[in-house]
Design a protein around this motif. Structure first.
Motif, PDB file in Angstrom:
ATOM      1  N   UNK A 193       0.984  -1.217  -0.121  1.00 14.20           N
ATOM      2  CA  UNK A 193       0.066   0.006   0.178  1.00 14.20           C
ATOM      3  C   UNK A 193       0.882   1.254  -0.097  1.00 14.20           C
ATOM      4  N   UNK A 194       0.298   2.559  -0.442  1.00 15.21           N
ATOM      5  CA  UNK A 194       1.234   3.543  -0.486  1.00 15.21           C
ATOM      6  C   UNK A 194       1.625   4.035   0.727  1.00 15.21           C
ATOM      7  N   UNK A 195       0.738   3.779   1.892  1.00 13.33           N
ATOM      8  CA  UNK A 195       1.092   4.324   3.381  1.00 13.33           C
ATOM      9  C   UNK A 195       2.282   3.207   3.879  1.00 13.33           C
ATOM     10  N   UNK A 196       2.326   2.163   3.510  1.00 16.45           N
ATOM     11  CA  UNK A 196       3.437   1.214   3.839  1.00 16.45           C
ATOM     12  C   UNK A 196       4.634   1.431   3.188  1.00 16.45           C
ATOM     13  N   UNK A 197       4.527   1.841   1.992  1.00 17.84           N
ATOM     14  CA  UNK A 197       5.666   2.296   1.389  1.00 17.84           C
ATOM     15  C   UNK A 197       6.588   3.611   1.583  1.00 17.84           C
ATOM     16  N   UNK A 198       5.671   4.472   2.620  1.00 19.88           N
ATOM     17  CA  UNK A 198       6.031   5.435   3.222  1.00 19.88           C
ATOM     18  C   UNK A 198       6.805   5.120   4.460  1.00 19.88           C
ATOM     19  N   UNK A 199       6.528   4.119   4.833  1.00 14.56           N
ATOM     20  CA  UNK A 199       7.303   3.683   6.135  1.00 14.56           C
ATOM     21  C   UNK A 199       6.360   4.042   7.330  1.00 14.56           C
ATOM     22  N   UNK A 200       6.905   4.063   8.521  1.00 19.18           N
ATOM     23  CA  UNK A 200       8.405   3.811   8.838  1.00 19.18           C
ATOM     24  C   UNK A 200       8.769   2.242   8.702  1.00 19.18           C
ATOM     25  N   UNK A 201       9.989   1.672   8.320  1.00 15.52           N
ATOM     26  CA  UNK A 201      10.931   2.868   7.529  1.00 15.52           C
ATOM     27  C   UNK A 201      10.484   2.857   5.981  1.00 15.52           C
ATOM     28  N   UNK A 202      10.540   3.956   5.298  1.00 14.13           N
ATOM     29  CA  UNK A 202      10.063   4.245   3.813  1.00 14.13           C
ATOM     30  C   UNK A 202      11.130   3.249   3.130  1.00 14.13           C
ATOM     31  N   UNK A 203      10.252   2.569   2.200  1.00 14.42           N
ATOM     32  CA  UNK A 203      10.919   1.318   1.516  1.00 14.42           C
ATOM     33  C   UNK A 203      11.628   1.998   0.263  1.00 14.42           C
ATOM     34  N   UNK A 238      15.128   0.975  -0.817  1.00 12.02           N
ATOM     35  CA  UNK A 238      16.021  -0.135  -1.198  1.00 12.02           C
ATOM     36  C   UNK A 238      15.518  -1.372  -0.802  1.00 12.02           C
ATOM     37  N   UNK A 239      16.083  -2.527  -1.463  1.00 14.74           N
ATOM     38  CA  UNK A 239      15.706  -3.921  -1.010  1.00 14.74           C
ATOM     39  C   UNK A 239      16.113  -3.985   0.555  1.00 14.74           C
ATOM     40  N   UNK A 240      17.251  -3.401   1.071  1.00 16.51           N
ATOM     41  CA  UNK A 240      17.480  -3.322   2.453  1.00 16.51           C
ATOM     42  C   UNK A 240      16.401  -2.829   3.525  1.00 16.51           C
ATOM     43  N   UNK A 241      15.679  -2.028   2.839  1.00 13.93           N
ATOM     44  CA  UNK A 241      14.410  -1.461   3.758  1.00 13.93           C
ATOM     45  C   UNK A 241      13.550  -2.392   4.209  1.00 13.93           C
ATOM     46  N   UNK A 242      13.389  -3.636   3.252  1.00 12.94           N
ATOM     47  CA  UNK A 242      12.203  -4.605   3.770  1.00 12.94           C
ATOM     48  C   UNK A 242      13.030  -5.304   5.062  1.00 12.94           C
ATOM     49  N   UNK A 243      14.071  -4.970   5.635  1.00 14.00           N
ATOM     50  CA  UNK A 243      14.171  -5.612   6.807  1.00 14.00           C
ATOM     51  C   UNK A 243      13.073  -5.198   7.959  1.00 14.00           C
ATOM     52  N   UNK A 244      12.759  -4.000   7.823  1.00 14.29           N
ATOM     53  CA  UNK A 244      11.699  -3.151   8.723  1.00 14.29           C
ATOM     54  C   UNK A 244      10.450  -3.685   8.521  1.00 14.29           C
ATOM     55  N   UNK A 245       9.906  -4.614   7.337  1.00 15.29           N
ATOM     56  CA  UNK A 245       8.226  -4.699   7.196  1.00 15.29           C
ATOM     57  C   UNK A 245       8.255  -6.335   7.336  1.00 15.29           C
ATOM     58  N   UNK A 246       6.991  -6.369   7.494  1.00 10.23           N
ATOM     59  CA  UNK A 246       6.476  -7.883   7.206  1.00 10.23           C
ATOM     60  C   UNK A 246       6.181  -8.042   5.737  1.00 10.23           C
ATOM     61  N   UNK A 247       6.829  -9.411   5.570  1.00  7.84           N
ATOM     62  CA  UNK A 247       6.793 -10.137   3.828  1.00  7.84           C
ATOM     63  C   UNK A 247       5.627 -11.174   3.856  1.00  7.84           C
TER      64      UNK A 247
END
Length: 297
Positions: free
Chosen positions: A173-183, A185-194
């Protein structure tokens, strides 16, 4: 060559009905005959075979071991005769009923929105759709053809690969892409549920490997169908890896966005499958030719 060991069709129909209901009375009602007539037909069949098919108790009826095996075989044979008869009747002048067994999300997201062009071109063919993604057993629910994802290994069937490719893209979703943390780079995925698909276990590891990432565990919630993952991603539950051709509407409306540009191609493909020898039936041939052309547009 003359067939010498075929019992009467009436006797076989009666035996199958009795074996299915375990009641001469219920079978007689189904066949619109008397109870004594159904009993006589089974007796005649037993005499023809020279072996008992039922153990007749005072209160219950039971199949003999030979009767159980024969009942299953006769049921399959009668089902096949009935299906073949319906197909011949339905195929008159290129019409009839075409029953398609297909993956749920593929039906919802890709096939059904395009079916009007098939119906316009073949107005005498009525299409029925059955969804499912279990083991392929063509004809179990009356399917003429099936659409499945795999490697094309379905023995005893005619198999046609469609032009659909699973280009797997990262979306959320646009809201999740904005973060935190904002997505970003691929490394940004560490802070998100896959979010994971239960039958595409290798999809996230393949994408992460292509991104050069080895320390992210893709062990988020698992969903059985793509349409579930799509809804979960739209609802902001996590980041999904999805085939691009299934989410074009969400990308256009920005219900989902692609925060990362890297995509991967998942092994395997989508196939049209039909029983060997039936692919040239007019209704199946018409659907096959349309589907192959449509999937390559």
């Amino acid at each position: 060559m003359r067939r010498r060991l075929l019992p009467s069709l009436t006797a076989l129909r009666t035996f199958e009905a009795v074996a299915r209901s375990m009641s001469f009375t219920e079978a007689a009602a189904e066949l619109n005959v008397t109870q004594s007539a159904s009993s006589r037909q089974v007796r005649a069949l037993e005499q023809f075979l020279d072996l008992p098919l039922f153990v007749r108790g005072k209160r219950a009826l039971e199949l003999t071991p030979e009767g159980r095996v024969y009942a299953a075989t006769v049921k399959d044979a009668l089902d096949g005769i009935e299906l073949a008869t319906l197909q011949v009747m339905a195929n008159e002048r290129g019409g009839g009923v075409l029953t398609i067994g297909t993956l749920p999300t593929l039906a919802m997201r890709w096939l059904i929105p395009r079916l009007s062009s098939f119906s316009d071109a073949h107005p005498r063919i009525t299409v029925n759709i059955i969804s499912g993604d279990g083991p392929l057993v063509l004809g179990a629910q009356g399917e003429d053809v099936a659409l499945r994802f795999g490697t094309g290994d379905w023995p005893e069937n005619d198999v046609y690969r469609l032009g659909l490719v699973e280009e797997m893209v990262v979306v959320c979703s646009p809201e999740r892409a904005a973060g935190p943390p904002p997505i970003e780079t691929p490394q940004s995925l560490r802070g998100h549920v896959l979010l994971r698909h239960s039958t595409r276990a290798g999809a996230w590891p393949h994408w992460l490997s292509a991104a050069g990432i080895t320390d992210i565990d893709p062990g988020g919630p698992s969903f059985e169908h793509f349409f579930m993952i799509i809804q979960a991603a739209v609802a902001g539950l996590g980041v999904a890896l999805l085939p691009r051709f299934l989410i074009e509407d969400e990308l256009r409306s920005r219900a989902l966005v692609m925060p990362l540009t890297l995509s991967t191609i998942y092994d395997g493909g989508y196939y049209l499958i039909c029983p060997r020898g039936r692919s040239e039936l007019p209704k199946i041939r018409a659907f096959r030719d349309w589907l192959l052309a449509e999937s390559r547009n």
